[in-house]
Scaffold this motif. Structure first.
Motif, PDB file in Angstrom:
ATOM      1  N   MET A   1       0.953  -1.299  -0.011  1.00 51.07           N
ATOM      2  CA  MET A   1       0.021   0.167   0.086  1.00 51.07           C
ATOM      3  C   MET A   1       0.729   1.225  -0.039  1.00 51.07           C
ATOM      4  N   SER A   2       1.828   1.343   0.909  1.00 49.15           N
ATOM      5  CA  SER A   2       2.701   2.522   0.727  1.00 49.15           C
ATOM      6  C   SER A   2       3.548   2.728  -0.489  1.00 49.15           C
ATOM      7  N   ILE A   3       3.940   1.532  -1.172  1.00 44.59           N
ATOM      8  CA  ILE A   3       4.510   1.654  -2.322  1.00 44.59           C
ATOM      9  C   ILE A   3       3.342   2.317  -3.493  1.00 44.59           C
ATOM     10  N   ILE A   4       2.226   2.009  -3.445  1.00 46.17           N
ATOM     11  CA  ILE A   4       1.315   2.628  -4.088  1.00 46.17           C
ATOM     12  C   ILE A   4       0.914   4.194  -4.061  1.00 46.17           C
ATOM     13  N   VAL A   5       0.904   4.518  -2.678  1.00 47.60           N
ATOM     14  CA  VAL A   5       1.061   6.004  -2.407  1.00 47.60           C
ATOM     15  C   VAL A   5       2.182   6.635  -2.796  1.00 47.60           C
ATOM     16  N   GLY A   6       3.238   5.941  -2.465  1.00 42.70           N
ATOM     17  CA  GLY A   6       4.575   6.529  -3.006  1.00 42.70           C
ATOM     18  C   GLY A   6       4.728   7.178  -4.386  1.00 42.70           C
ATOM     19  N   PHE A   7       4.332   5.905  -5.380  1.00 49.84           N
ATOM     20  CA  PHE A   7       4.293   6.153  -6.596  1.00 49.84           C
ATOM     21  C   PHE A   7       3.353   7.365  -7.231  1.00 49.84           C
ATOM     22  N   GLY A   9       2.358   9.744  -5.240  1.00 48.76           N
ATOM     23  CA  GLY A   9       2.889  11.149  -4.857  1.00 48.76           C
ATOM     24  C   GLY A   9       4.095  11.478  -5.726  1.00 48.76           C
ATOM     25  N   TYR A  10       4.961  10.447  -6.140  1.00 45.13           N
ATOM     26  CA  TYR A  10       5.930  10.549  -7.193  1.00 45.13           C
ATOM     27  C   TYR A  10       5.417  11.253  -8.450  1.00 45.13           C
ATOM     28  N   GLN A  11       4.340  10.557  -8.959  1.00 44.10           N
ATOM     29  CA  GLN A  11       3.641  10.871 -10.302  1.00 44.10           C
ATOM     30  C   GLN A  11       3.271  12.382 -10.139  1.00 44.10           C
ATOM     31  N   GLN A  12       2.594  12.816  -9.070  1.00 44.60           N
ATOM     32  CA  GLN A  12       2.026  14.193  -9.090  1.00 44.60           C
ATOM     33  C   GLN A  12       3.474  15.046  -8.670  1.00 44.60           C
ATOM     34  N   TYR A  13       4.359  14.724  -8.308  1.00 43.67           N
ATOM     35  CA  TYR A  13       5.500  15.643  -8.184  1.00 43.67           C
ATOM     36  C   TYR A  13       5.963  15.896  -9.692  1.00 43.67           C
TER      37      TYR A  13
END
Length: 66
Positions: A1-7, A9-13
């Motif tokens: 789950m944290s990997i998806i949230v991190g991904f 977040g990275y895409q939004q950045y």
């Protein structure tokens, strides 16, 4: 789950970063066009004033042209 949230977040950045670079590129293009137009105007003005100088190197109708 944290990997998806991190991904996500990275895409939004990355999207935000791309938008900033696009805006900066547009601003630089507008500045570049303004500088080119100023240079063209200066060249035209210089040529026009140079054409007012007669063979005796005296400006003719300088006040009219300027």
């Amino acid at each position: 789950m944290s990997i998806i949230v991190g991904f996500i977040g990275y895409q939004q950045y990355q999207i935000g970063k791309d938008d900033d670079q696009g805006a900066m590129s547009n601003t630089l293009e507008i500045i570049h066009q303004g500088i080119e137009q100023s240079l063209r105007n200066s060249c035209i003005l210089t040529l026009t004033l140079a054409l007012t100088i007669n063979d005796k190197k005296i400006p003719k109708d300088f006040d009219t042209i300027s």
